[in-house]
Design an enzyme around this catalytic site. Structure first.
Site, PDB file in Angstrom:
ATOM      1  N   ASP A 151     -48.353  24.520  88.685  1.00 51.40           N
ATOM      2  CA  ASP A 151     -47.065  24.166  88.618  1.00 51.40           C
ATOM      3  C   ASP A 151     -46.443  23.926  87.182  1.00 51.40           C
ATOM      4  O   ASP A 151     -47.125  23.207  86.259  1.00 51.40           O
ATOM      5  CB  ASP A 151     -47.052  22.614  89.538  1.00 51.40           C
ATOM      6  CG  ASP A 151     -45.618  22.362  89.708  1.00 51.40           C
ATOM      7  OD1 ASP A 151     -44.509  23.096  89.201  1.00 51.40           O
ATOM      8  OD2 ASP A 151     -45.247  21.263  90.413  1.00 51.40           O
ATOM      9  N   HIS A 225     -40.465  29.503  97.627  1.00 54.54           N
ATOM     10  CA  HIS A 225     -39.796  28.444  96.597  1.00 54.54           C
ATOM     11  C   HIS A 225     -39.533  29.130  95.315  1.00 54.54           C
ATOM     12  O   HIS A 225     -38.425  28.856  94.753  1.00 54.54           O
ATOM     13  CB  HIS A 225     -41.004  27.459  96.175  1.00 54.54           C
ATOM     14  CG  HIS A 225     -40.953  26.281  95.228  1.00 54.54           C
ATOM     15  ND1 HIS A 225     -39.670  25.424  95.918  1.00 54.54           N
ATOM     16  CD2 HIS A 225     -41.170  26.037  94.197  1.00 54.54           C
ATOM     17  CE1 HIS A 225     -39.637  24.606  94.760  1.00 54.54           C
ATOM     18  NE2 HIS A 225     -40.521  24.900  93.828  1.00 54.54           N
TER      19      HIS A 225
HETATM   20  C1  HEM Z   1     -41.620  26.836  90.466  1.00 51.04           C
HETATM   21  C2  HEM Z   1     -44.091  23.659  92.981  1.00 51.04           C
HETATM   22  C3  HEM Z   1     -40.041  21.115  93.901  1.00 51.04           C
HETATM   23  C4  HEM Z   1     -37.665  24.140  90.862  1.00 51.04           C
HETATM   24  C5  HEM Z   1     -42.527  26.028  91.097  1.00 51.04           C
HETATM   25  C6  HEM Z   1     -43.921  26.603  91.192  1.00 51.04           C
HETATM   26  C7  HEM Z   1     -44.743  25.646  91.900  1.00 51.04           C
HETATM   27  C8  HEM Z   1     -43.753  24.797  92.094  1.00 51.04           C
HETATM   28  C9  HEM Z   1     -46.351  25.700  92.207  1.00 51.04           C
HETATM   29  C10 HEM Z   1     -44.530  27.995  90.740  1.00 51.04           C
HETATM   30  C11 HEM Z   1     -44.908  27.943  89.353  1.00 51.04           C
HETATM   31  C12 HEM Z   1     -44.053  27.401  87.996  1.00 51.04           C
HETATM   32  O1  HEM Z   1     -44.035  26.266  88.267  1.00 51.04           O
HETATM   33  O2  HEM Z   1     -43.227  28.335  87.780  1.00 51.04           O
HETATM   34  C13 HEM Z   1     -42.940  22.550  93.425  1.00 51.04           C
HETATM   35  C14 HEM Z   1     -43.470  21.378  94.236  1.00 51.04           C
HETATM   36  C15 HEM Z   1     -42.436  20.797  94.637  1.00 51.04           C
HETATM   37  C16 HEM Z   1     -41.404  21.362  93.686  1.00 51.04           C
HETATM   38  C17 HEM Z   1     -45.010  21.139  94.948  1.00 51.04           C
HETATM   39  C18 HEM Z   1     -42.173  19.641  95.261  1.00 51.04           C
HETATM   40  C19 HEM Z   1     -42.894  19.614  96.725  1.00 51.04           C
HETATM   41  C20 HEM Z   1     -39.067  21.563  93.232  1.00 51.04           C
HETATM   42  C21 HEM Z   1     -37.653  21.149  93.000  1.00 51.04           C
HETATM   43  C22 HEM Z   1     -36.923  22.138  92.131  1.00 51.04           C
HETATM   44  C23 HEM Z   1     -37.783  22.862  91.639  1.00 51.04           C
HETATM   45  C24 HEM Z   1     -37.158  20.131  93.785  1.00 51.04           C
HETATM   46  C25 HEM Z   1     -35.517  22.221  91.807  1.00 51.04           C
HETATM   47  C26 HEM Z   1     -34.862  21.224  92.277  1.00 51.04           C
HETATM   48  C27 HEM Z   1     -38.646  24.953  90.301  1.00 51.04           C
HETATM   49  C28 HEM Z   1     -38.269  26.141  89.656  1.00 51.04           C
HETATM   50  C29 HEM Z   1     -39.189  26.853  89.304  1.00 51.04           C
HETATM   51  C30 HEM Z   1     -40.173  26.315  90.427  1.00 51.04           C
HETATM   52  C31 HEM Z   1     -36.892  26.286  88.901  1.00 51.04           C
HETATM   53  C32 HEM Z   1     -39.312  28.109  88.592  1.00 51.04           C
HETATM   54  C33 HEM Z   1     -39.078  29.296  89.652  1.00 51.04           C
HETATM   55  C34 HEM Z   1     -39.254  30.843  88.842  1.00 51.04           C
HETATM   56  O3  HEM Z   1     -38.263  30.936  87.899  1.00 51.04           O
HETATM   57  O4  HEM Z   1     -40.092  31.518  89.012  1.00 51.04           O
HETATM   58  N1  HEM Z   1     -42.461  25.059  91.753  1.00 51.04           N
HETATM   59  N2  HEM Z   1     -41.863  22.487  93.199  1.00 51.04           N
HETATM   60  N3  HEM Z   1     -39.127  22.886  92.379  1.00 51.04           N
HETATM   61  N4  HEM Z   1     -39.689  25.170  90.970  1.00 51.04           N
HETATM   62 FE1  HEM Z   1     -41.034  23.960  92.125  1.00 51.04          FE
END
Ligand code: HEM
Length: 349
Positions: A151, A225
């Site tokens: 993450d 996601h």
């Molecule tokens: C990407 C986990 C909630 C925004 C990711 C990734 C994981 C992850 C594993 C892919 C690797 C990376 O960080 O680039 C989670 C988990 C969440 C959560 C476990 C809650 C259960 C959120 C929320 C938002 C968010 C609430 C925004 C309001 C993003 C963004 C990316 C991302 C902007 C990068 C997307 C990209 O450009 O590839 N998240 N996330 N995440 N997450 Fe989350």
């Protein structure tokens, strides 16, 4: 005098990911405003007091204020886009808005340093505040969340991180170097998640589990996601936020979760991501991560620049120019496309 670049003016919003973090959400009691305002100029001294003797710990303390308490604490201009967290009620999943006036986001290589800083602050504030949420997060494996995926990989870095996270002069001259932060505590349904195969999990997240690479476009589901959180502005440029999520868990409480925290120069980018996740697009594509993760808190705070903390404005009733009518929070820009980017002053190399 020229305005300092945000890198100098900002609290340590843009900080390396650490092994530990503490997230404290406080409400301010009626009559507690003076105690809070008196403390604000001493925040940096407490951070120095705790962090100086432990340079290895890399303590980074960030303090943010919610919309309602801002008008109770400070006279003068308010941050242009500060408003309460907008709760979302989607067809399947909800994002609640929960109480919170102050956010303390404390990061360090070990939790004891975060604890010491919080201890100074909370002992000083006493009954002026109530701790309504407290999460202790820790690095898990190689920066994975408890769903087993790395993450934070696609976070902006270097100058791009400053650009994404910090308010510039064009956006709000009074608060250059500030940042809007949205937090949500998510609880995972680990049994349901673990019932999926690794491949099914990868389709939910949009990246491979072992290798941590994004799935090719032709196999990236619209409900993943990664897809839901890839926001492109009218100019075709991607809009970034700066995340510092942390896993947390308690066997006694039966909880395994992710504390989401996202900083941005404008709350509209993070809000658009939340809309994409919870309400989905016109074809009903919502974020499948929500089938396994429930948001139980939600808050929006403004992280003022350091100059503001060191020399905060007087109490609202002490301002001779203060309007007697309460200030109106800026209208939430829900369902709006993210605003066009502005050129942030950049940190010097
Ligand atoms: C990407 C986990 C909630 C925004 C990711 C990734 C994981 C992850 C594993 C892919 C690797 C990376 O960080 O680039 C989670 C988990 C969440 C959560 C476990 C809650 C259960 C959120 C929320 C938002 C968010 C609430 C925004 C309001 C993003 C963004 C990316 C991302 C902007 C990068 C997307 C990209 O450009 O590839 N998240 N996330 N995440 N997450 Fe989350």
């Amino acid at each position: 005098m020229p305005k300092p670049a945000p890198a100098d003016a900002a609290q340590p919003v843009v900080s390396p990911l650490t092994s530990a973090a503490m997230f404290l959400v406080l409400t301010v009691a009626d009559g507690g405003e003076d105690a809070v305002r008196d403390l604000v100029p001493d925040l940096s001294a407490y951070a120095r007091a705790v962090g100086f003797g432990r340079p290895d710990a890399g303590l980074a303390c960030v303090t943010g204020f919610g919309s309602a308490v801002w008008d109770r604490l400070f006279a003068g201009p308010r941050p242009a886009e500060l408003h309460p967290f907008v709760a979302l009620d989607g067809p399947q999943h909800s994002a609640p808005s929960t109480p919170g006036d102050i956010l303390l986001h404390l990061r360090a290589e070990s939790l004891d340093v975060c604890y010491d800083f919080a201890d100074h602050v909370l002992t000083r504030l006493g009954g002026a505040v109530e701790v309504v949420d407290e999460v202790h997060g820790w690095r898990y494996q190689d920066r994975r969340d408890l769903l087993g995926f790395v993450d934070g990989t696609e976070n902006p870095e270097g100058v791009e991180a400053f650009d994404a996270a910090l308010v510039d002069a064009e956006r709000d001259l009074d608060f250059v170097g500030g940042s809007y932060v949205i937090v949500q505590k998510y609880l995972h349904d680990m049994a349901a998640w673990n019932a999926l195969s690794d491949r099914e999990q990868e389709l939910v997240i949009g990246r491979t589990k072992a290798g941590n690479v994004q799935l090719p476009d032709d196999s990236l589901p619209k409900t993943s996601h990664v897809d839901r959180n890839t926001i492109v502005g009218e100019d075709g440029e991607e809009r970034d936020i700066l995340r510092a999520n942390m896993p947390f868990g308690s066997f006694k409480e039966g909880e395994a979760g992710t504390y989401f925290i996202g900083y941005c120069a404008t709350p509209t980018v993070t809000e658009q991501m939340l809309l994409n996740m919870f309400l989905g697009d016109e074809n009903g594509n919502r974020d499948r991560i929500l089938d396994f993760s429930t948001a139980v808190t939600g808050g929006l705070f403004f992280v003022p620049p350091t100059g503001f903390l060191d020399d905060p404005p007087p109490a609202p009733d002490a301002d001779p120019d203060a309007d007697s009518a309460p200030a109106t929070p800026a209208a939430p820009a829900v369902l709006a496309a993210p605003t066009a980017p502005t050129a942030n002053p950049r940190p010097t190399d």
